[in-house]
Design an enzyme around this catalytic site. Structure first.
Site, PDB file in Angstrom:
ATOM      1  N   LYS A  22      -6.961  -1.409   4.044  1.00 51.62           N
ATOM      2  CA  LYS A  22      -7.507  -2.366   5.004  1.00 51.62           C
ATOM      3  C   LYS A  22      -6.857  -3.753   4.841  1.00 51.62           C
ATOM      4  O   LYS A  22      -6.158  -4.016   3.849  1.00 51.62           O
ATOM      5  CB  LYS A  22      -9.018  -2.448   4.828  1.00 51.62           C
ATOM      6  N   ARG A 116     -12.056   0.951  -4.656  1.00 49.98           N
ATOM      7  CA  ARG A 116     -12.927  -0.070  -4.061  1.00 49.98           C
ATOM      8  C   ARG A 116     -13.479  -1.012  -5.122  1.00 49.98           C
ATOM      9  O   ARG A 116     -13.670  -2.204  -4.856  1.00 49.98           O
ATOM     10  CB  ARG A 116     -14.049   0.605  -3.271  1.00 49.98           C
ATOM     11  N   ASN A 126     -13.828  -3.586   1.844  1.00 48.05           N
ATOM     12  CA  ASN A 126     -13.869  -2.713   0.668  1.00 48.05           C
ATOM     13  C   ASN A 126     -12.546  -1.993   0.406  1.00 48.05           C
ATOM     14  O   ASN A 126     -12.520  -0.895  -0.146  1.00 48.05           O
ATOM     15  CB  ASN A 126     -15.016  -1.704   0.777  1.00 48.05           C
ATOM     16  N   HIS A 129     -10.083   2.957   3.480  1.00 49.91           N
ATOM     17  CA  HIS A 129     -10.873   3.873   4.306  1.00 49.91           C
ATOM     18  C   HIS A 129     -10.494   5.296   3.942  1.00 49.91           C
ATOM     19  O   HIS A 129      -9.345   5.578   3.613  1.00 49.91           O
ATOM     20  CB  HIS A 129     -10.580   3.632   5.794  1.00 49.91           C
TER      21      HIS A 129
END
Length: 214
Positions: A22, A116, A126, A129
């Protein structure tokens, strides 16, 4: 952590899943990819993408109506992401274990070595994915890698077993004859020999037709 006996199953086929690094963790891509490789994954394809709001909304459409939806879409379109098509046996479950719980604080408490826990900031930012199950994985892989073929990938051992049973016996005979004959065009000679000695070649058997008896 990733070798839990709970995950043991048949290894005839490699499973594929989607991983996304992310926006908050893109700067740590090399470190995260190193963790992925050390966990036994193969990275089949990689894409750097900057989603539009519409694309992020489409990808996370299953969360539409939830309180987190608007924040999630805005965050995932706020900067580049790295999409990875991963493969290994039990890929979905092992990736889920490797990344840890969605809530970073919970991950730090119960899975301090998870991705994470190491690189996330909160429940939204976090770091990564992961696809929840096989159906989600197929949909998400097609979203970012529409050209990808999703047929199961056979493992090396299954391929070796198949070749040992169906190809190697005939090929070995051909190579033995080749070494005796030593033709000037060995590849062409072997190709012709294999064609003539193909054990799977259909055998046409001619039957006598009805006699023309007056």
């Amino acid at each position: 952590m990733v070798d839990s006996p709970i995950l043991l199953q048949s290894n005839n086929f490699l499973e594929r899943t989607l991983a996304i690094i992310k926006p908050d963790a893109v700067a740590k891509t090399n470190e995260i990819e190193d963790i992925i490789m050390r966990a036994g994954f193969t990275i089949l394809q990689r894409r750097r993408v900057h989603l539009t709001l519409e694309q992020a909304s489409d990808f996370y459409s299953e969360h539409f109506g939830k309180k987190i939806f608007a924040s999630l879409v805005e965050f995932m379109s706020s900067g580049p992401i790295i999409c990875l098509l991963l493969a290994r046996s039990h890929a979905i479950n092992i990736w889920d274990e490797l990344i840890g719980p969605p809530n970073t604080y919970k991950a730090q408490q119960i899975c301090p070595e998870s991705i994470r826990a190491l690189y996330g900031h909160d429940e939204l930012q976090n770091a990564v994915h992961g696809s929840e199950n096989q159906i989600c994985a197929e949909r998400e892989i097609r979203f970012f890698f529409p050209e990808s073929i999703l047929d199961p990938i056979q493992t090396n051992q299954l391929v070796k077993d198949y070749l040992a049973k169906t190809v190697n016996p005939t090929l070995l005979k051909g190579l033995t004859q080749l070494s005796k004959v030593k033709p000037s065009d060995p590849v062409g000679w072997l190709a012709e020999w294999l064609q003539n000695n193909n054990p799977y070649k259909p055998r046409i058997q001619l039957s006598e037709g009805p006699s023309n008896v007056a």
